[in-house]
Design a protein around this motif. Structure first.
Motif, mmCIF file in Angstrom:
data_model
loop_
_atom_site.group_PDB
_atom_site.id
_atom_site.type_symbol
_atom_site.label_atom_id
_atom_site.label_comp_id
_atom_site.label_asym_id
_atom_site.label_seq_id
_atom_site.Cartn_x
_atom_site.Cartn_y
_atom_site.Cartn_z
ATOM 1 N N ASN A 319 31.501 44.123 36.928
ATOM 2 C CA ASN A 319 32.742 43.870 36.622
ATOM 3 C C ASN A 319 33.096 42.474 36.754
ATOM 4 O OD1 ASN A 319 33.827 46.509 36.272
ATOM 5 N ND2 ASN A 319 33.516 47.028 38.244
ATOM 6 N N LEU A 322 38.178 42.209 37.123
ATOM 7 C CA LEU A 322 38.630 43.552 37.569
ATOM 8 C C LEU A 322 39.656 44.211 36.649
ATOM 9 C CD1 LEU A 322 39.025 43.128 41.568
ATOM 10 C CD2 LEU A 322 37.146 44.326 40.459
ATOM 11 N N TYR A 329 38.398 51.380 36.520
ATOM 12 C CA TYR A 329 37.128 51.184 37.485
ATOM 13 C C TYR A 329 36.314 52.275 37.560
ATOM 14 C CZ TYR A 329 34.568 49.676 41.575
ATOM 15 O OH TYR A 329 33.805 49.717 42.689
ATOM 16 N N SER A 347 31.188 43.947 41.633
ATOM 17 C CA SER A 347 32.417 43.467 40.902
ATOM 18 C C SER A 347 32.624 42.034 41.505
ATOM 19 C CB SER A 347 33.478 44.470 41.450
ATOM 20 O OG SER A 347 33.370 45.812 40.898
ATOM 21 N N ILE A 360 42.446 49.249 43.426
ATOM 22 C CA ILE A 360 41.173 50.171 43.512
ATOM 23 C C ILE A 360 40.813 50.795 44.778
ATOM 24 C CG2 ILE A 360 38.705 49.923 42.824
ATOM 25 C CD1 ILE A 360 39.534 47.631 40.881
#
Length: 435
Positions: A319, A322, A329, A347, A360
């Protein structure tokens, strides 16, 4: 349990054996018996769990028996709607593979390419049509096809269909299909908007939810790097030096960002390609095929274009940006955990994404492991944290600025004695200038 125990017929069983499908996945196990009974379904399962086979096998089997009784009928009997060209092509390929031993015609239509070839195939008659909403409505308006005989309707990736603004098109299409039909909704996530839409279009549906998000997430090795926004590309290149990153899907928030990443990777002789909405269909398909064949090591994609990317043995998902929606996600990282298998998801988080990361982690109910094994990684404490309140204040300031510009334009219009007839044109001109 085996496919044979689900009463799947021999021609389809042989096709499944050729693909080395030994036993049904959970979504197939629960969906196939329900659909063979002719019931509507609202199914939710993460990517890579076999949703396509869950609805394709019953449709093929039911149409096969109908075809025996009426072999000359070449009207479209089954319609599958998909939000993207890639997903439509993937679904079409799966129907062809599962139905290789059955005399049913399947075709796919989508925008971005000339329609002449698609129209010729339709004129020869098809039983199963896979389509994106835009091209489908275009051909219907041109009277190149009719949906009056459709008795099986599927909305795949229904959540993305709504995200992309297809809800009005979907309603138009559904209104053209027979009321006496079997309807199937399949979605990776199940927001309230999908439930509301399903209540309009499904008749007493069976609700099926498999592969809980927590279970899938637990099988994927997740990590996060805190990094300065301008150092993200350096961090990406640093990680790609590791040999275990063999096949990497990188998510960018924007099309421009995806192109920029690929340009920089190409300069370093790292085989990469971008896939997003501004790319032509041929370019997108070429990039995807190259990635699947391992000729391209890195595929950079936006969320919308990534729907339909079905790649086995995808080693890593990164990622780069984000996502703004926590559910996205989960959908992203699930691409490296195909059919319940493990995978690796990495990420990047810059100072302006701190709140996205918090959302998240709240959604998945776990803290993602922080890694610092790169010279470009920084400690969380070193990031200038931008809170939601500051972000909201900035948005408020932008809104006020927009209002002030509009007010200023109207004041100038009054001073110059612009007539009511020409006012809107003058105001629009000033608005464009203010942008």
């Amino acid at each position: 349990m085996t496919f044979k125990e689900l009463y799947v017929i021999d021609p389809i069983l042989k096709a499944l054996e050729a693909k080395e499908y030994s036993e049904p996945t959970p979504i197939q196990l629960e969906s196939i018996p329900v659909l063979l009974q002719g019931k509507d379904i609202l199914g939710s399962a993460q990517t890579g769990t076999g949703k396509t086979a869950a609805f394709a096998i019953p449709i093929l089997q039911n149409l096969h028996f109908e075809k025996v009784n009426d072999p000359s009928n070449r009207n479209i009997k089954a319609l599958v709607l998909a939000p993207t060209r890639e997903l439509a092509l993937q679904i079409h390929d799966n129907f062809k593979e599962y139905g290789r031993n059955i005399r049913l015609r399947t075709t796919v239509i989508y925008g971005g390419v000339p329609q002449s070839k698609q129209v010729r195939i339709l004129q020869n008659g098809v039983d199963i049509l896979v389509a994106t909403p835009g091209r489908l409505l275009d051909l219907i308006q041109q009277r190149k096809l009719t949906l009056a005989h459709v008795t099986y309707l599927v909305l795949d990736e229904a959540d993305r269909m709504l995200d992309m603004g297809f809800v009005k098109d979907v309603r138009k299409i559904v209104a053209m299909v027979k009321k006496e039909r079997q309807t199937m909704f399949f979605s990776a996530t199940m927001p309230q908007a999908i439930v509301t839409l399903s209540n309009e279009m499904l008749h007493k549906p069976v609700r099926i939810m498999v592969t809980p998000e927590e279970e899938m997430i637990d099988k994927i090795k997740q990590s996060i790097y805190y990094v300065g926004k301008k150092k993200k590309i350096d961090l990406l290149v640093d990680l790609l030096k590791k040999k275990d990153l063999k096949s990497v899907l990188v998510f960018s928030r924007t099309k421009h960002g995806a192109n920029k990443i690929v340009k920089l990777l190409d300069q370093l002789d790292i085989a990469s390609a971008a896939i997003h909405g501004n790319k032509s269909q041929s370019a997108r398909q070429k990039a995807l095929n190259s990635f699947k064949q391992k000729k391209t090591r890195v595929l950079v994609a936006t969320d919308i274009a990534a729907r339909g990317i079905d790649v086995d043995e995808l080693s890593h998902v990164i990622n780069y940006d984000l996502p703004e929606v926590p559910e996205t996600y989960i959908h992203r990282i699930g691409r490296t955990g195909r059919a319940g298998l493990g995978g690796v998801a990495i990420s990047f988080c810059s100072h302006d994404e701190i709140d996205l990361l918090k959302d998240i982690q709240k959604h998945i109910q776990m803290q993602i492991t922080v890694k610092t094994d790169s010279v470009y990684a920084i400690e969380p404490s070193a990031l200038p944290i931008e809170s939601k309140s500051k972000s909201n204040q900035r948005n408020s300031n932008q809104s006020n600025k927009s209002k002030n510009n509009k007010s200023y334009s109207r004041k100038r219009a009054r001073n110059k004695k612009v007539t009511p007839k020409n006012y809107s044109k003058y105001d629009n001109k000033n608005r464009s200038r203010n942008r």
